[in-house]
Design an enzyme around this catalytic site. Structure first.
Site, mmCIF file in Angstrom:
data_model
loop_
_atom_site.group_PDB
_atom_site.id
_atom_site.type_symbol
_atom_site.label_atom_id
_atom_site.label_comp_id
_atom_site.label_asym_id
_atom_site.label_seq_id
_atom_site.Cartn_x
_atom_site.Cartn_y
_atom_site.Cartn_z
ATOM 1 C CE LYS A 265 -20.054 -7.779 17.557
ATOM 2 N NZ LYS A 265 -19.691 -6.755 16.563
ATOM 3 C CD GLN B 285 -17.790 -6.734 13.392
ATOM 4 O OE1 GLN B 285 -18.792 -7.120 13.983
ATOM 5 N NE2 GLN B 285 -16.806 -6.106 14.012
ATOM 6 C CG ASP C 150 -22.987 -2.125 16.192
ATOM 7 O OD1 ASP C 150 -22.749 -2.600 17.325
ATOM 8 O OD2 ASP C 150 -22.425 -2.518 15.153
#
Ligand code: NAP
Length: 296
Positions: free
Chosen positions: A52, A96, A119
């Site tokens: 990412k 994450q 997200d």
């Protein structure tokens, strides 16, 4: 059979995003800024976060990585989340997953400011998405929608079977495929570990989106000719012949399914790169909102 090439499609999208970034910076605004919180030393998580960050660099975003030990307490992690919520130099951030077992993931996700939740896991974003309102949609389902769109895959009136009902993939995927839009308007069946007669359900599917996390779970005898296959699964299998010591295997047995499929995503190089680019897209949207706000 046509390969749904996530690698190439995501590169096209990255080029488009990079162009947008240069327009923003040419106007004198700072580039989009994505931050990531990584807890612990899970190998797969480190790989995903690094990918990412690399993608951010490629398109001209600023990125920040906050690394925390796996012994961090839930309260300490919540403090880090709040810092990023308040940090005006950050447009969007992710935590994450998975988190260590002593931390309640939902509590952490709910603490993220929905306006920075790129997200798309916050209940507010998922709820808004379900209602067809503007929202950050979760990156993996959004990436799949983008891939189906770019390959002009017909979805209206088709029977789409979504294998898996997780909050980050299966559930939002089923909502997007059944919404009144393109890609969407499919008749969706959601399958999970309690589903009976899975084989016959799969054999009636025009589109299968597999997100179970079981290597080679869907085999050629379970699908009909002309099916569209989207393989979300990524499992690391030990492979001593690989430099990394492992290889990535999808939920679909490519060798037996591909000859029957009209379209199929490979693993790797299918859904994975599309997920990352969708995260960039959401961050760009967050940055655009900031630019609009400050230019008033
Ligand atoms: P998850 O949270 O573990 O969910 C798995 C789902 O599969 C659950 O809904 C489970 O049912 C269902 N399932 C398990 N065994 C089954 C069976 N025998 N028959 C039918 N359904 C079954 O997984 P996830 O987070 O959605 O991830 C799924 C896979 O996608 C993993 O391999 C993950 O690594 C991968 N992934 C890839 C990307 C990407 O960017 N490519 C992104 C995210 C995830 P129950 O609900 O009944 O338990």
């Amino acid at each position: 059979m046509i390969i749904l090439d996530g690698k190439k499609t995501s590169q096209d999208l990255r080029n488009e995003i990079a162009e947008e970034v240069s327009k923003i910076t040419t106007k004198g605004y700072r580039p989009p800024h994505l931050a990531a919180i990584l807890v612990g030393n899970n190998g797969a998580s480190i790989t995903y976060v690094n990918a990412k960050i690399k993608a951010c660099e490629e398109v001209g975003f600023k990125s920040t990585l906050v690394r925390l030990s796996d012994t961090v307490s839930q309260d300490e992690l919540l403090e880090e989340v709040e810092k990023l919520n308040q940090d005006e130099s950050v447009d969007g951030f992710i935590v994450q997953l998975p988190l260590p077992v002593h931390i309640r993931e939902q509590k952490v996700i709910t603490a993220i400011d929905p306006r920075k939740d790129v997200d798309g896991f916050h209940p507010q974003n998922l709820g808004r998405m379900a209602l067809g309102m503007t929202a950050f949609a979760p990156a993996t389902p959004s990436g799949i929608i983008e891939l189906l769109d770019r390959y002009n895959i017909e979805t209206g009136g088709k029977h789409c079977v979504v294998l898996g009902r997780s909050h980050i993939v299966g559930m939002p995927m089923s909502l997007l495929m059944s919404r009144n839009a393109y890609p969407g308007n499919a008749t969706v069946t959601v399958c999970h570990s309690h589903t009976r007669n899975l084989d016959s359900i799969l054999r009636s599917a025009d589109i299968i989106i597999a997100a179970v996390g079981r290597p080679n779970f869907v085999t050629g005898d379970m699908v009909k000719d002309g099916v569209v296959i989207v393989d979300v699964g990524i499992t690391r299998i030990v492979d001593t012949e690989k430099k990394s010591g492992y290889r990535l295997v999808g939920d679909v047995d490519f060798d037996s399914v591909a000859p029957k499929a009209a379209f199929i995503t490979p693993v790797p190089g299918g859904v994975g790169p599309m997920t990352i680019v969708s995260l960039l897209k959401n961050t760009l949207i967050a940055a655009r909102l900031r630019v609009r706000k400050t230019s008033k």
